[in-house]
Write a protein that holds these residues in place. Structure first.
Motif, PDB file in Angstrom:
ATOM      1  N   GLY A 204       0.772  -1.239   0.000  1.00  0.00           N
ATOM      2  CA  GLY A 204       0.000   0.000   0.000  1.00  0.00           C
ATOM      3  C   GLY A 204       0.797   1.279   0.000  1.00  0.00           C
ATOM      4  O   GLY A 204       0.243   2.354   0.250  1.00  0.00           O
ATOM      5  N   GLY A 205       2.102   1.226  -0.311  1.00  0.00           N
ATOM      6  CA  GLY A 205       2.904   2.436  -0.292  1.00  0.00           C
ATOM      7  C   GLY A 205       2.418   3.502  -1.256  1.00  0.00           C
ATOM      8  O   GLY A 205       2.548   4.699  -0.990  1.00  0.00           O
ATOM      9  N   PHE A 206       1.847   3.067  -2.364  1.00  0.00           N
ATOM     10  CA  PHE A 206       1.359   4.009  -3.374  1.00  0.00           C
ATOM     11  C   PHE A 206       0.197   4.862  -2.887  1.00  0.00           C
ATOM     12  O   PHE A 206      -0.131   5.882  -3.497  1.00  0.00           O
ATOM     13  CB  PHE A 206       0.909   3.236  -4.627  1.00  0.00           C
ATOM     14  N   SER A 207      -0.439   4.462  -1.796  1.00  0.00           N
ATOM     15  CA  SER A 207      -1.658   5.150  -1.355  1.00  0.00           C
ATOM     16  C   SER A 207      -1.383   6.309  -0.402  1.00  0.00           C
ATOM     17  O   SER A 207      -2.313   6.959   0.064  1.00  0.00           O
ATOM     18  CB  SER A 207      -2.615   4.146  -0.686  1.00  0.00           C
ATOM     19  N   TYR A 208      -0.098   6.586  -0.116  1.00  0.00           N
ATOM     20  CA  TYR A 208       0.274   7.679   0.793  1.00  0.00           C
ATOM     21  C   TYR A 208       1.053   8.749   0.032  1.00  0.00           C
ATOM     22  O   TYR A 208       1.844   8.436  -0.861  1.00  0.00           O
ATOM     23  CB  TYR A 208       1.146   7.154   1.941  1.00  0.00           C
ATOM     24  N   SER A 209       0.856  10.011   0.436  1.00  0.00           N
ATOM     25  CA  SER A 209       1.637  11.101  -0.167  1.00  0.00           C
ATOM     26  C   SER A 209       2.666  11.672   0.800  1.00  0.00           C
ATOM     27  O   SER A 209       3.472  12.507   0.409  1.00  0.00           O
ATOM     28  CB  SER A 209       0.708  12.225  -0.640  1.00  0.00           C
ATOM     29  N   GLU A 210       2.648  11.267   2.068  1.00  0.00           N
ATOM     30  CA  GLU A 210       3.623  11.690   3.081  1.00  0.00           C
ATOM     31  C   GLU A 210       3.748  13.217   3.159  1.00  0.00           C
ATOM     32  O   GLU A 210       4.839  13.769   3.134  1.00  0.00           O
ATOM     33  CB  GLU A 210       4.974  11.035   2.821  1.00  0.00           C
ATOM     34  N   GLY A 211       2.621  13.889   3.245  1.00  0.00           N
ATOM     35  CA  GLY A 211       2.612  15.340   3.402  1.00  0.00           C
ATOM     36  C   GLY A 211       2.586  16.103   2.098  1.00  0.00           C
ATOM     37  O   GLY A 211       2.295  17.313   2.085  1.00  0.00           O
ATOM     38  N   LEU A 212       2.886  15.440   0.981  1.00  0.00           N
ATOM     39  CA  LEU A 212       2.958  16.142  -0.298  1.00  0.00           C
ATOM     40  C   LEU A 212       1.610  16.718  -0.716  1.00  0.00           C
ATOM     41  O   LEU A 212       1.532  17.849  -1.199  1.00  0.00           O
ATOM     42  CB  LEU A 212       3.494  15.200  -1.374  1.00  0.00           C
ATOM     43  N   GLU A 213       0.543  15.955  -0.520  1.00  0.00           N
ATOM     44  CA  GLU A 213      -0.774  16.452  -0.930  1.00  0.00           C
ATOM     45  C   GLU A 213      -1.157  17.701  -0.139  1.00  0.00           C
ATOM     46  O   GLU A 213      -1.745  18.643  -0.697  1.00  0.00           O
ATOM     47  CB  GLU A 213      -1.833  15.364  -0.757  1.00  0.00           C
ATOM     48  N   ALA A 214      -0.815  17.743   1.126  1.00  0.00           N
ATOM     49  CA  ALA A 214      -1.089  18.940   1.927  1.00  0.00           C
ATOM     50  C   ALA A 214      -0.212  20.104   1.476  1.00  0.00           C
ATOM     51  O   ALA A 214      -0.645  21.266   1.496  1.00  0.00           O
ATOM     52  CB  ALA A 214      -0.850  18.652   3.411  1.00  0.00           C
TER      53      ALA A 214
ATOM     54  N   LEU B 261       2.281  19.608   8.072  1.00  0.00           N
ATOM     55  CA  LEU B 261       1.530  19.341   6.843  1.00  0.00           C
ATOM     56  C   LEU B 261       0.829  17.983   6.911  1.00  0.00           C
ATOM     57  O   LEU B 261      -0.307  17.839   6.458  1.00  0.00           O
ATOM     58  CB  LEU B 261       2.469  19.401   5.636  1.00  0.00           C
ATOM     59  N   SER B 262       1.507  16.979   7.465  1.00  0.00           N
ATOM     60  CA  SER B 262       0.884  15.667   7.605  1.00  0.00           C
ATOM     61  C   SER B 262      -0.338  15.733   8.516  1.00  0.00           C
ATOM     62  O   SER B 262      -1.382  15.149   8.220  1.00  0.00           O
ATOM     63  CB  SER B 262       1.894  14.661   8.168  1.00  0.00           C
ATOM     64  N   ALA B 263      -0.212  16.459   9.632  1.00  0.00           N
ATOM     65  CA  ALA B 263      -1.352  16.614  10.546  1.00  0.00           C
ATOM     66  C   ALA B 263      -2.493  17.360   9.870  1.00  0.00           C
ATOM     67  O   ALA B 263      -3.678  17.027  10.071  1.00  0.00           O
ATOM     68  CB  ALA B 263      -0.908  17.346  11.808  1.00  0.00           C
ATOM     69  N   GLN B 264      -2.169  18.352   9.060  1.00  0.00           N
ATOM     70  CA  GLN B 264      -3.216  19.067   8.322  1.00  0.00           C
ATOM     71  C   GLN B 264      -3.882  18.160   7.301  1.00  0.00           C
ATOM     72  O   GLN B 264      -5.089  18.244   7.076  1.00  0.00           O
ATOM     73  CB  GLN B 264      -2.607  20.301   7.642  1.00  0.00           C
ATOM     74  N   HIS B 265      -3.083  17.271   6.699  1.00  0.00           N
ATOM     75  CA  HIS B 265      -3.642  16.352   5.703  1.00  0.00           C
ATOM     76  C   HIS B 265      -4.670  15.416   6.312  1.00  0.00           C
ATOM     77  O   HIS B 265      -5.620  15.001   5.639  1.00  0.00           O
ATOM     78  CB  HIS B 265      -2.515  15.544   5.059  1.00  0.00           C
ATOM     79  N   GLU B 266      -4.491  15.079   7.584  1.00  0.00           N
ATOM     80  CA  GLU B 266      -5.439  14.177   8.245  1.00  0.00           C
ATOM     81  C   GLU B 266      -6.859  14.731   8.220  1.00  0.00           C
ATOM     82  O   GLU B 266      -7.832  13.971   8.235  1.00  0.00           O
ATOM     83  CB  GLU B 266      -4.996  13.939   9.694  1.00  0.00           C
ATOM     84  N   ALA B 267      -6.972  16.064   8.211  1.00  0.00           N
ATOM     85  CA  ALA B 267      -8.294  16.706   8.228  1.00  0.00           C
ATOM     86  C   ALA B 267      -8.576  17.483   6.940  1.00  0.00           C
ATOM     87  O   ALA B 267      -9.530  18.258   6.896  1.00  0.00           O
ATOM     88  CB  ALA B 267      -8.389  17.652   9.422  1.00  0.00           C
ATOM     89  N   GLN B 268      -7.752  17.273   5.923  1.00  0.00           N
ATOM     90  CA  GLN B 268      -7.956  17.991   4.661  1.00  0.00           C
ATOM     91  C   GLN B 268      -9.287  17.584   4.043  1.00  0.00           C
ATOM     92  O   GLN B 268      -9.625  16.398   3.990  1.00  0.00           O
ATOM     93  CB  GLN B 268      -6.794  17.682   3.707  1.00  0.00           C
TER      94      GLN B 268
END
Length: 249
Positions: free
Chosen positions: A43-53, A235-242
């Motif tokens: 499932g590594g492809f399913s994470y952006s690691e903060g990039l999307e945020a 950014l990762s924490a913000q992504h959790e609620a994006q």
């Protein structure tokens, strides 16, 4: 220091010259390619690691900013934390030093700076353990990996998988870094978005950087290993609620 370096950590990093290495045997090389492949069912492809945020915040908006993001995260994040830990876990698994493995696994969990990052490393660690368990059911180290509480983490699991592949430590780290870079470039193609040619240019830049980053990671002692990327954690924490997300959180 680039803008993206400041965005991720605000700190600079130095590298070392690559050390010579013998090429792996064909069978080992193919097993490492398998481990680095996005087709590996972890499932590594399913994470952006903060990039999307970062895209949502306007910090990454084109090919150049995405390439800087991947390069700086490789050097300042992966190169200081996960890759040194993979090297150390590789040696611990090789020596059957299970208390050392457990301590390294705890370090990964305790230094993940957001709930999202912790969930990612635990989910991918569990998935890789399941894959290993089906392939090497008689190995007591695989059984121990599955018993790590509350879960095995990705770097620790990857180190054991690379050892099973017959790799040397440097080859293991190169495979780990390349698999990460390929997933991050694919995330950038979707999130920015970018075209395939841009993605290939970005991946080419990452490939050039991986060797020196890996050699620096191999030379990193325990007391120099660190996980300090505060803006990335925010950014990762913000992504959790994006509100709108393509990637898992």
């Amino acid at each position: 220091m680039t803008t993206a370096t400041t965005t991720v950590t605000g700190m600079a990093v130095t590298g070392t010259e690559p050390a010579p290495s013998s090429p792996p045997a064909a069978s080992t090389l193919m097993r490492l390619m398998w481990l680095a492949s996005p087709a590996l069912p972890v499932g590594g492809f399913s994470y952006s690691e903060g990039l999307e945020a970062a895209v949502e915040a306007g910090q990454v908006h084109d090919e150049a900013s995405a390439a800087r993001w991947v390069h700086d995260q490789l050097r300042l994040g992966l190169g200081r934390a996960d890759l040194p830990l993979v090297a150390q876990a590789f040696g611990a698994w090789q020596a059957h030093d299970l208390p050392r493995v457990a301590a390294l696994n705890d370090w990964v969990r305790c230094t993940r700076e957001s709930s999202e990052f912790r969930q990612q490393t635990e989910q991918m660690g569990r998935s890789l353990h399941d894959w290993l368990r089906q392939r090497t059911p008689g190995d007591e180290r695989v059984a121990f990996l599955g018993q790590l509480a509350p879960a095995p983490t990705w770097p620790v699991a990857f180190a054991l998988a690379a050892l099973h592949a017959g790799a040397a430590a440097r080859e293991a780290l190169i495979a780990c870094a390349f698999g990460w870079a390929e997933n991050m470039v694919q995330a950038a193609l979707k999130a920015v978005p970018l075209g395939q040619s841009a993605g290939q240019r970005m991946l080419g830049q990452a490939v050039e950087a991986i060797g020196p980053v890996v050699d620096a990671a191999l030379a990193t002692p325990d007391d120099a290993r660190q996980a300090f990327t505060p803006m990335l954690a925010i950014l990762s924490a913000q992504h959790e609620a994006q509100y709108s997300r393509l990637f898992r959180s």
